[in-house]
Design an enzyme around this catalytic site. Structure first.
Site, PDB file in Angstrom:
ATOM      1  N   TYR A 190       0.854  -1.201   0.000  1.00 15.36           N
ATOM      2  CA  TYR A 190       0.000   0.000   0.000  1.00 15.36           C
ATOM      3  C   TYR A 190       0.889   1.250   0.000  1.00 15.36           C
ATOM      4  O   TYR A 190       0.757   2.123   0.850  1.00 15.36           O
ATOM      5  CB  TYR A 190      -0.917   0.024   1.220  1.00 15.36           C
ATOM      6  CG  TYR A 190      -1.940  -1.088   1.321  1.00 15.36           C
ATOM      7  CD1 TYR A 190      -2.236  -1.916   0.250  1.00 15.36           C
ATOM      8  CD2 TYR A 190      -2.627  -1.311   2.519  1.00 15.36           C
ATOM      9  CE1 TYR A 190      -3.170  -2.939   0.355  1.00 15.36           C
ATOM     10  CE2 TYR A 190      -3.575  -2.324   2.632  1.00 15.36           C
ATOM     11  CZ  TYR A 190      -3.834  -3.138   1.556  1.00 15.36           C
ATOM     12  OH  TYR A 190      -4.763  -4.146   1.672  1.00 15.36           O
ATOM     13  N   HIS A 207      -0.206 -11.977   1.563  1.00 15.44           N
ATOM     14  CA  HIS A 207      -1.132 -11.073   0.884  1.00 15.44           C
ATOM     15  C   HIS A 207      -1.716 -11.700  -0.388  1.00 15.44           C
ATOM     16  O   HIS A 207      -1.089 -11.722  -1.434  1.00 15.44           O
ATOM     17  CB  HIS A 207      -0.392  -9.780   0.537  1.00 15.44           C
ATOM     18  CG  HIS A 207      -1.292  -8.622   0.227  1.00 15.44           C
ATOM     19  ND1 HIS A 207      -0.830  -7.330   0.137  1.00 15.44           N
ATOM     20  CD2 HIS A 207      -2.626  -8.547   0.002  1.00 15.44           C
ATOM     21  CE1 HIS A 207      -1.834  -6.508  -0.130  1.00 15.44           C
ATOM     22  NE2 HIS A 207      -2.930  -7.236  -0.239  1.00 15.44           N
TER      23      HIS A 207
END
Length: 341
Positions: free
Chosen positions: A53, A107
């Site tokens: 991110y 992830h």
């Protein structure tokens, strides 16, 4: 009604409002610090981010300076080898200004990492846990098959998976399976990427499941204050909210883009995760923001689609993404021409 949730065998108990830090990428450092600090002051102690991110970890690290021991931090690694995981963990620890991650998550891997699978990923995760850099091992996913495999493996303490009031029976079954396995369930996309606009209804739905921790993606003070108000006054499921949920389910039934972004990047630069759901965004949010010259330019990029099929092959929901893009462009052009759709 209790507003706390225990994340399975981790023993972590937090308020049923987690802070999703993905939107922190879109605000300044000053705004991010202000939001995170206000969240903590208001009673939120669980913060979820990811190495991928962009600068979200750094902003969270700055905001939680001095109060690290009073909160739980979850982040994620998209590494594909054990060595890469060690490097990513090092970066995350530095960015977050901490010596440990409370929940370190794989992830959205295409397959469930396991010891002996040749990648070295799980072994590296276990080593980091043995060294105290990781407290608990988790996994995030958008695929039911991988999620079930993770639960069945007994290797993971938490699962992060999309879960909102548009969920079907298979999703609810996953939540119940986690509860039986004493595995924490972290609900991402609790607002379905912005398609759910009634936070009271979203909260009331999640509140029905005592083992679920929703993480709300927050980037505005007004949004945050709504969720903070639910700590003292949690919305309960009422007939009115049930009716609203049913109406939304009918409107959003079938194939629609959740905006997860796993189809990206596009070889010609189409912003697929927003363009493929533009029709819904126009119906369900203030349309002015979607009709700016910049937004129009992004939508017109769809005309350059190569039909290479990459986005379709990477969609965790099995959507025909090129067809969705074409449909959304048609709707958009009708709006620009002053026609309803």
């Amino acid at each position: 009604m209790t507003t706390d949730v225990r994340l399975g065998s981790t023993g972590i108990v937090v308020n049923k409002n987690g802070f999703g830090a993905l939107p922190m990428q879109r605000v300044s450092m000053e705004e991010a610090v202000q939001l995170v600090r206000r969240a903590f002051e208001g009673g939120i102690t669980f913060f979820d981010t990811a190495r991928y991110y962009t600068d979200s970890e750094e902003k969270l690290g700055e905001a939680l300076e001095g109060i690290r021991d009073k909160v739980y931090i979850a982040t994620k690694t998209g590494a594909s080898t054990g060595e890469a995981l060690k490097k990513e963990l090092e970066t995350s620890l530095k960015n977050l200004r901490t010596d440990h991650i409370d929940i370190y998550q794989f992830h959205n891997p295409a397959v469930c990492p396991k010891p002996g699978d040749g990648s070295g990923l799980y072994e590296a995760m276990e080593e980091a846990k043995a060294q105290g850099m990781v407290r608990h091992i988790g996994i995030t996913n958008h695929r039911l098959a991988v999620a079930h495999e993770a639960i069945d493996s007994g290797l993971y303490e938490t699962l992060q998976f999309p879960f909102c009031y548009l969920a079907d029976e298979k999703d609810v079954e996953l939540v119940e399976k986690c509860k039986k396995a004493d595995m924490g369930f972290i609900a991402m996309k609790a607002l379905s990427g912005g398609l759910i606009t009634n936070s009271r209804a979203a909260y009331a739905f999640e509140a029905q499941f005592d083992n679920v921790l929703p993480i709300w993606g927050v980037q505005r003070q007004t949004e945050l204050e709504e969720f903070l108000s639910y700590i003292k006054n949690p919305p309960a499921m009422t007939d009115e909210i049930k009716a609203l949920i049913e109406a939304d389910k009918k409107e959003l039934a079938g194939d629609f883009c959740r905006g997860c972004g796993y189809c990206m990047p596009c070889p010609v630069g189409i912003e697929i995760n927003n363009c493929a759901r533009m029709s819904l965004l126009l119906r369900r949010s203030p349309s002015a923001a979607q009709l700016t010259p910049e937004a129009q330019e992004k939508m017109m990029k769809i005309k350059e689609c190569l039909h290479c099929g990459r986005c379709k092959s990477k969609c965790p929901y099995g959507l025909d993404t090129p067809a969705l893009l074409e449909k959304n462009l048609k709707d958009y052009e009708e709006i620009l021409a002053g026609k309803a759709f």
